[in-house]
Design an enzyme around this catalytic site. Structure first.
Site, PDB file in Angstrom:
ATOM      1  N   ASP A  19       9.973  -9.008   0.143  1.00  0.00           N
ATOM      2  CA  ASP A  19       9.047 -10.146   0.067  1.00  0.00           C
ATOM      3  C   ASP A  19       8.600 -10.446  -1.372  1.00  0.00           C
ATOM      4  OD1 ASP A  19       9.266 -10.030   2.802  1.00  0.00           O
ATOM      5  OD2 ASP A  19       7.265  -9.219   3.152  1.00  0.00           O
TER       6      ASP A  19
ATOM      7  N   ARG B 118      24.750   9.579  -7.025  1.00  0.00           N
ATOM      8  CA  ARG B 118      24.784   8.938  -5.708  1.00  0.00           C
ATOM      9  C   ARG B 118      25.843   7.859  -5.534  1.00  0.00           C
ATOM     10  NH1 ARG B 118      18.703   8.064  -3.765  1.00  0.00           N
ATOM     11  NH2 ARG B 118      18.531  10.313  -3.672  1.00  0.00           N
TER      12      ARG B 118
ATOM     13  N   ARG C 286      20.194   4.557  -9.752  1.00  0.00           N
ATOM     14  CA  ARG C 286      18.977   5.375  -9.919  1.00  0.00           C
ATOM     15  C   ARG C 286      19.272   6.860  -9.760  1.00  0.00           C
ATOM     16  NH1 ARG C 286      14.912   7.236  -5.970  1.00  0.00           N
ATOM     17  NH2 ARG C 286      16.378   6.445  -4.441  1.00  0.00           N
TER      18      ARG C 286
ATOM     19  N   SER D 211       0.809  -1.217   0.000  1.00  0.00           N
ATOM     20  CA  SER D 211       0.000   0.000   0.000  1.00  0.00           C
ATOM     21  C   SER D 211       0.846   1.274   0.000  1.00  0.00           C
ATOM     22  CB  SER D 211      -0.946  -0.021   1.198  1.00  0.00           C
ATOM     23  OG  SER D 211      -0.206  -0.234   2.392  1.00  0.00           O
ATOM     24  N   GLY D 212       1.948   1.251  -0.768  1.00  0.00           N
ATOM     25  CA  GLY D 212       2.703   2.485  -1.013  1.00  0.00           C
ATOM     26  C   GLY D 212       2.161   3.151  -2.269  1.00  0.00           C
TER      27      GLY D 212
ATOM     28  N   HIS E 196      19.605   1.953   0.734  1.00  0.00           N
ATOM     29  CA  HIS E 196      18.478   2.858   0.508  1.00  0.00           C
ATOM     30  C   HIS E 196      17.494   2.349  -0.535  1.00  0.00           C
ATOM     31  CE1 HIS E 196      16.512   6.767   0.370  1.00  0.00           C
ATOM     32  NE2 HIS E 196      16.760   6.901  -0.918  1.00  0.00           N
TER      33      HIS E 196
ATOM     34  N   HIS F 225      22.360   5.422   0.117  1.00  0.00           N
ATOM     35  CA  HIS F 225      22.199   6.879   0.147  1.00  0.00           C
ATOM     36  C   HIS F 225      23.404   7.456   0.870  1.00  0.00           C
ATOM     37  CE1 HIS F 225      20.602  10.873   0.671  1.00  0.00           C
ATOM     38  NE2 HIS F 225      19.559  10.549  -0.084  1.00  0.00           N
TER      39      HIS F 225
ATOM     40  N   ALA G  39       2.871   2.749  -5.338  1.00  0.00           N
ATOM     41  CA  ALA G  39       2.625   1.844  -6.462  1.00  0.00           C
ATOM     42  C   ALA G  39       1.276   1.136  -6.295  1.00  0.00           C
ATOM     43  CB  ALA G  39       3.763   0.823  -6.569  1.00  0.00           C
TER      44      ALA G  39
ATOM     45  N   GLY H 198      12.884  13.969  -0.519  1.00  0.00           N
ATOM     46  CA  GLY H 198      13.288  14.965  -1.517  1.00  0.00           C
ATOM     47  C   GLY H 198      12.186  15.357  -2.478  1.00  0.00           C
ATOM     48  N   GLY H 199      11.523  14.390  -3.101  1.00  0.00           N
ATOM     49  CA  GLY H 199      10.449  14.739  -4.018  1.00  0.00           C
ATOM     50  C   GLY H 199      10.277  13.771  -5.163  1.00  0.00           C
TER      51      GLY H 199
END
Ligand code: FAD
Ligand code: SIN
Length: 526
Positions: A220, A288, A384, A12-13, A349, A241, A15, A47-48
């Site tokens: 999972d 990063r 990423r 339930s994030g 991260h 990160h 996505a 961050g956004g």
């Protein structure tokens, strides 16, 4: 006990909830989530979210930054898809009630983070993920076609294997019929049959000792698909990160957003010297992988436990208005960021790899989609670009909804799936058997499969993980099923996949750096 639904959404994030809202316009949606609905990486994002919004930015620049950061390993179609569709999905989020910060003229205020050549990150203060999750949760809770089961843990996805057939990686036309789900309060296992199953189970950070991810991020979804013989790719690229607050014992590690470096904060050694120019011309806002490795190198070479992030040269009022939560958190730890440098160290991260999907979010198993951090779309390649993951999740949720909805009436539920077999699993496990293996796994992964690796370290990691794997499988076969045991089993599977995929890489690329192949392919050269 059986449940039935058109769309089973696991997680339930951003996505899972974005997909649910779209699918619910056409069918019944059941969301299962293992903790409270809001708990997950999305809620912690600071961050956004990236999207080309105003000139001089344009799609070509966002595409180029993503490709450069990905060190040559991105899938161009995935990059084009996400970048070009981003503005449309941002508009949708705004229509759903997400509030992004604006300046005095009513224009969206855009931030910049590592690897970005333009200001293109929409944000809400320094808690963008919380704001997105708040708006989405509010909307799904009101939707009449959506049912939410909190504290329900997906254990396995259902395939032909559960009909008694031998399913291998090479088996063509593998199909998914739903999932076995453990009701954590009633301690019983539901068989949930669905026409389409959507894995949106988030990240894997907890396989490492230090992580910015909340405790639900245990890989999972990746582990379930691995066991179901689906395709998993790119797992060697674990993003650390660069700047988590150094606060030993705190779990998850509190993030100091990269936007603070975009705002002007500078990385310094404990004696106050800038060092990132040694590693990349972009200095403190380098991509990063390079920044985390630069910090790691300084820490290892000089024996530091942390380095500093210094924002004290900026206007205190601006600091507090842009980063109110970070200001408050640091103050509660005795650090006034307007006057004091912030001690930081890298932390696990983000997983750039995951369950391989096509441009519709479909996995190698029919009727099973994977979205968000659980998936491997090809967008991120070997590293990423900051703030590209929330938008990836939104775009692919939309793609998957558009792909699955037209098939809804043609798909039948599979009623021949047997209920969960509880046989021989009546002993409660001893917690120490789980917690000790959990700690060992995190030590193995952090020390041998972290920011810097080698062939020998990977080989040792695999040998040690194999022992823990055997012990845990034995425990799984003989104990009553519990969340902690399932998560440990899943994390061991994910650790195995990371190590095996890292071993196949005979070069250092992006986030995978091996001292045996020191000539690294990074954003610098690409
Ligand atoms: P999540 O939001 O993690 O949701 C996963 C869901 O699955 C949770 O509800 C979880 O409980 C559930 N779940 C997991 N396993 C099971 C199971 N077995 N059964 C049932 N439910 C299960 N990205 C950006 O783009 N911009 C940022 O600024 C940014 N900042 C970040 C800051 C932090 C501290 C962190 C940790 C990440 C950040 N990221 C950022 C990354 C980004 O937040 C995530 O990649 C993204 O939110 C993932 O969304 P998701 O929906 O895939 O997964
Ligand atoms: C951050 O705010 O630094 C995190 C951004 C991200 O992980 O994309």
């Amino acid at each position: 006990m059986n449940r039935e639904t058109d769309f089973l959404v696991i997680g339930s994030g951003i996505a899972g909830l974005t997909f649910a809202l779209k699918a619910a316009e056409h069918g019944r949606v059941l969301i299962v989530t293992k903790s409270n609905i809001s708990e997950g990486n999305t809620n912690y994002a600071q961050g956004g979210i990236c999207s080309v919004t105003y000139e001089p930015d344009n799609f070509e620049k966002h595409i180029q930054d993503t490709l450069v950061c990905g060190a040559g390993e991105c899938d161009l179609d995935a990059v084009e898809l996400v970048v070009r569709r981003a503005p449309e999905l941002i508009k949708q989020l705004i229509n759903w009630g997400v509030k992004f910060d604006k300046d005095q003229n009513g224009r969206y205020e855009l931030a910049r983070e590592g690897g970005h050549t333009e200001y293109r990150i929409l944000h809400h203060k320094d808690n963008t993920g919380y704001e997105i999750e708040r708006a989405l949760v509010r909307k799904v809770k009101k939707h009449p076609n959506i049912e939410i089961l909190e504290h329900h843990f997906a254990v396995e996805v259902l395939t032909q294997h559960h009909l008694g057939m031998l399913v291998k990686k090479s088996t063509p036309d593998k199909e998914c019929y739903g999932a076995y789900v453990l009701d954590l309060k009633k301690k019983r296992i539901l068989t949930i049959l669905s026409k389409f199953t959507i894995l949106a189970t988030g990240g894997v950070g907890n396989i490492y000792h230090t992580t910015t991810n909340p405790s639900v991020a245990t890989g999972d979804g990746v582990a379930m698909v691995h066991r179901a013989k689906g395709t998993i790719e790119n797992m060697e690229y674990i993003q650390f990160h660069p700047t988590a607050l150094y606060n030993p014992g705190e779990r998850p590690s509190f993030l100091i957003t990269e936007a603070m470096r975009g705002f002007g904060a500078i990385l310094k050694t404990p004696d106050g010297n800038e060092f990132m120019q040694k590693y990349h011309p972009m200095g403190s806002i380098a991509p990063r992988d390079i920044t985390a490795r630069g910090i790691d190198n300084e820490m290892k070479t000089y024996g530091y436990d942390y380095v500093y992030l210094d924002v004290t040269h900026k206007d205190p009022k601006d600091i507090i208005s842009h980063f109110p939560n970070i200001y408050e958190k640091c103050l509660s730890e005795g650090i006034d960021i307007t006057k004091d440098m912030i001690p930081v160290a890298p932390a696990a991260h983000y997983s750039c790899g995951g369950v391989k999907v096509d441009l519709n979010g479909l996995t190698s198993i029919n009727r099973l989609y994977a979205l968000g951090e659980t998936s491997y779309t090809g967008l991120h390649g070997a590293n990423r670009l900051a703030s590209n993951s929330l938008i990836e999740a939104a775009v692919y949720a939309d793609q998957a909804a558009k792909h699955s909805i037209p098939m809804l009436d043609k798909v039948e539920l599979q009623y021949n799936i047997p209920g969960w077999d509880y046989g021989g699993t009546s002993h409660p496990e001893e917690m120490v058997l789980i917690t000790q293996n959990y700690k060992e796994m995190q030590q193995i992964m952090s020390n041998y499969v972290g920011i810097v690796r080698s062939d020998l370290r990977l080989e040792r990691a695999l040998k040690r993980l194999a022992i823990i794997f055997e012990e845990t499988e034995q425990l799984y076969l003989t104990s009553t099923l519990s969340q902690s045991l399932c998560e440990l089993r899943n994390m061991i599977a994910v650790g195995y996949l990371i190590i095996r995929q890292a071993q196949l890489k005979k070069e250092s690329v992006g986030l995978h750096y091996s001292i045996d192949y020191p000539s690294t392919i990074t954003a610098k050269e690409f």
